[in-house]
Design an enzyme around this catalytic site. Structure first.
Site, mmCIF file in Angstrom:
data_model
loop_
_atom_site.group_PDB
_atom_site.id
_atom_site.type_symbol
_atom_site.label_atom_id
_atom_site.label_comp_id
_atom_site.label_asym_id
_atom_site.label_seq_id
_atom_site.Cartn_x
_atom_site.Cartn_y
_atom_site.Cartn_z
ATOM 1 N N SER A 117 34.569 31.251 50.053
ATOM 2 C CA SER A 117 35.657 31.510 49.989
ATOM 3 C C SER A 117 36.527 32.208 50.716
ATOM 4 O O SER A 117 36.066 33.466 51.027
ATOM 5 C CB SER A 117 36.675 31.300 48.068
ATOM 6 O OG SER A 117 37.516 31.697 48.964
ATOM 7 N N TYR A 141 39.662 36.552 41.852
ATOM 8 C CA TYR A 141 38.880 34.737 42.208
ATOM 9 C C TYR A 141 37.553 34.916 43.187
ATOM 10 O O TYR A 141 36.893 35.118 43.794
ATOM 11 C CB TYR A 141 39.483 33.961 42.756
ATOM 12 C CG TYR A 141 38.685 32.430 43.100
ATOM 13 C CD1 TYR A 141 37.849 31.642 42.337
ATOM 14 C CD2 TYR A 141 39.394 32.449 44.772
ATOM 15 C CE1 TYR A 141 36.685 31.308 43.581
ATOM 16 C CE2 TYR A 141 38.814 31.249 45.063
ATOM 17 C CZ TYR A 141 37.236 30.955 44.990
ATOM 18 O OH TYR A 141 37.019 30.113 45.689
ATOM 19 N N LYS A 145 34.184 36.239 44.346
ATOM 20 C CA LYS A 145 32.777 35.341 44.758
ATOM 21 C C LYS A 145 32.173 36.085 46.197
ATOM 22 O O LYS A 145 31.360 36.073 46.578
ATOM 23 C CB LYS A 145 34.067 34.442 46.046
ATOM 24 C CG LYS A 145 34.549 33.097 45.307
ATOM 25 C CD LYS A 145 33.403 31.913 45.381
ATOM 26 C CE LYS A 145 33.025 31.197 44.399
ATOM 27 N NZ LYS A 145 32.648 30.460 44.271
#
Ligand code: UDP
Length: 329
Positions: A117, A141, A145
């Site tokens: 991402s 988040y 990743k």
């Protein structure tokens, strides 16, 4: 040749399966259906309902199928939730990937393409963003990743594993058939929310801040059509299968649009007035995120075909107007 798609019932996974099947690949799909939808699965994909943290179920799948390559989308992706429940994110995104890599090693499957991402960069120091820029995630988040990328790197140093990490910018749009599209619960993304305001499902769209240092004061993002993302996964897999080395690629349209520009385009395409109201900024939103995807274009020969703002919104509107409540009947 069978390709295993983990998270195949999710938004980007389901579109990638449609592209794989259109290109003649045989597909096995796995998903625990925690955020994905069975209706999003292509009828020609063999479906395994399993959680990737379930090592025994994964091993059984690898024993049953002759897998030539893996595309891995099975992860949680809500930034806000990752901040309030970080353990849930580390558990699924990282522990899930560990059990997947164990199953791949045991079965001598060595090629994996996976979702990373733009969130790995955090607040950029320069725009457009290049793959070699500093990675300093500002949310959990993005941190998971980045941890997945590092896990792949170290695993690859110790075995025959080779990986491609694809760092997506803002995924959006829907399959041209209108049969599959974006459906999150709860929905937090700009374009689906704007279209809900167009269809009358919500009264108005909230604009998160209008005093950013951008031409119209609203945040700028790089919107990339989900079918272009799907194509990049197939090219990345072909690159690995041809012997390509570990690599990391940004995937964006390399053009930025502001929140107000997105709303204006949606008004034009839907013919609806779409009420908008400026509200407080969302914490942690950088003013401008735009990719450089030159590397993916050069090395993977990737050419986005569907990522004009008009085509993105028109395809999303076709999906939304025929499925106003997503996959829920
Ligand atoms: N945004 C907004 N109103 C909303 C949802 C999003 O103004 O109801 C803005 C958000 O601040 C960001 C852009 O739209 O600048 C895209 O947000 P989204 O959540 O779709 O993706 P993100 O860039 O956060 O991954």
């Amino acid at each position: 040749m069978t390709i295993l798609v983990l998270g195949g019932a999710g938004y980007i996974g389901s579109h990638t399966i449609y592209e794989l099947i259109a290109e003649g690949y045989d597909v096995a799909a796995a998903d625990n259906l925690s955020t994905g939808f069975k209706q999003a699965l292509h009828p020609q994909a063999r479906f395994y309902q399993l959680d990737i943290r379930d090592q025994a179920a994964l091993n059984a799948l690898f024993a049953q199928e002759k897998i030539a390559g893996v595309i891995h989308f099975a992860a949680f992706s809500q930034v806000g939730e990752s901040m309030t429940d970080p353990l849930k994110y580390y558990d699924n995104n990282l522990a899930g990937t560990i059990s997947l890599l164990k199953a791949m090693r045991q079965n001598n499957v060595n090629n994996i393409v996976f979702s990373s991402s733009a969130a790995v960069y955090g607040e950029p120091q320069t725009v457009p963003i290049l793959e070699g820029d500093p990675t300093q995630p500002t949310n959990c988040y993005g941190e998971t990743k980045l941890a997945m990328e590092k896990l792949m790197y170290w695993a690859s140093q110790a075995s025959g594993l080779r990986y491609v990490a694809l760092r997506y910018f803002n995924a959006c749009g829907a399959h041209p058939s209108g049969q599959i599209g974006e459906a999150h619960n709860p929905e937090t993304h700009l374009i689906p929310l704007v279209l809900q305001a167009a269809s009358g499902q919500r009264q108005k769209i909230a604009i998160f801040g209008n005093d950013y240092p951008t031409p119209d004061g609203t945040c700028i993002r790089d919107y990339i059509h989900v079918c272009d993302l799907a194509q990049a996964h197939i090219l990345a897999l072909q690159y690995l299968m041809a012997g390509g080395a570990n690599n990391v690629f940004n995937l964006g349209s390399d053009v930025g649009f502001s929140v107000r520009q997105v709303i204006a385009a949606a008004r034009q395409i839907t013919g609806q007035p779409i009420l908008a109201e400026v509200v407080a900024k969302r914490p942690g939103d950088p003013a401008r995120l735009v990719a450089s995807s030159a590397k993916a274009k050069q090395i993977l020969n990737w050419q986005p075909q569907h990522s004009s703002l008009d085509e993105i919104i028109a395809s999303a509107w076709k999906w939304h107007s025929s499925h106003p409540t997503g996959y829920v009947d």
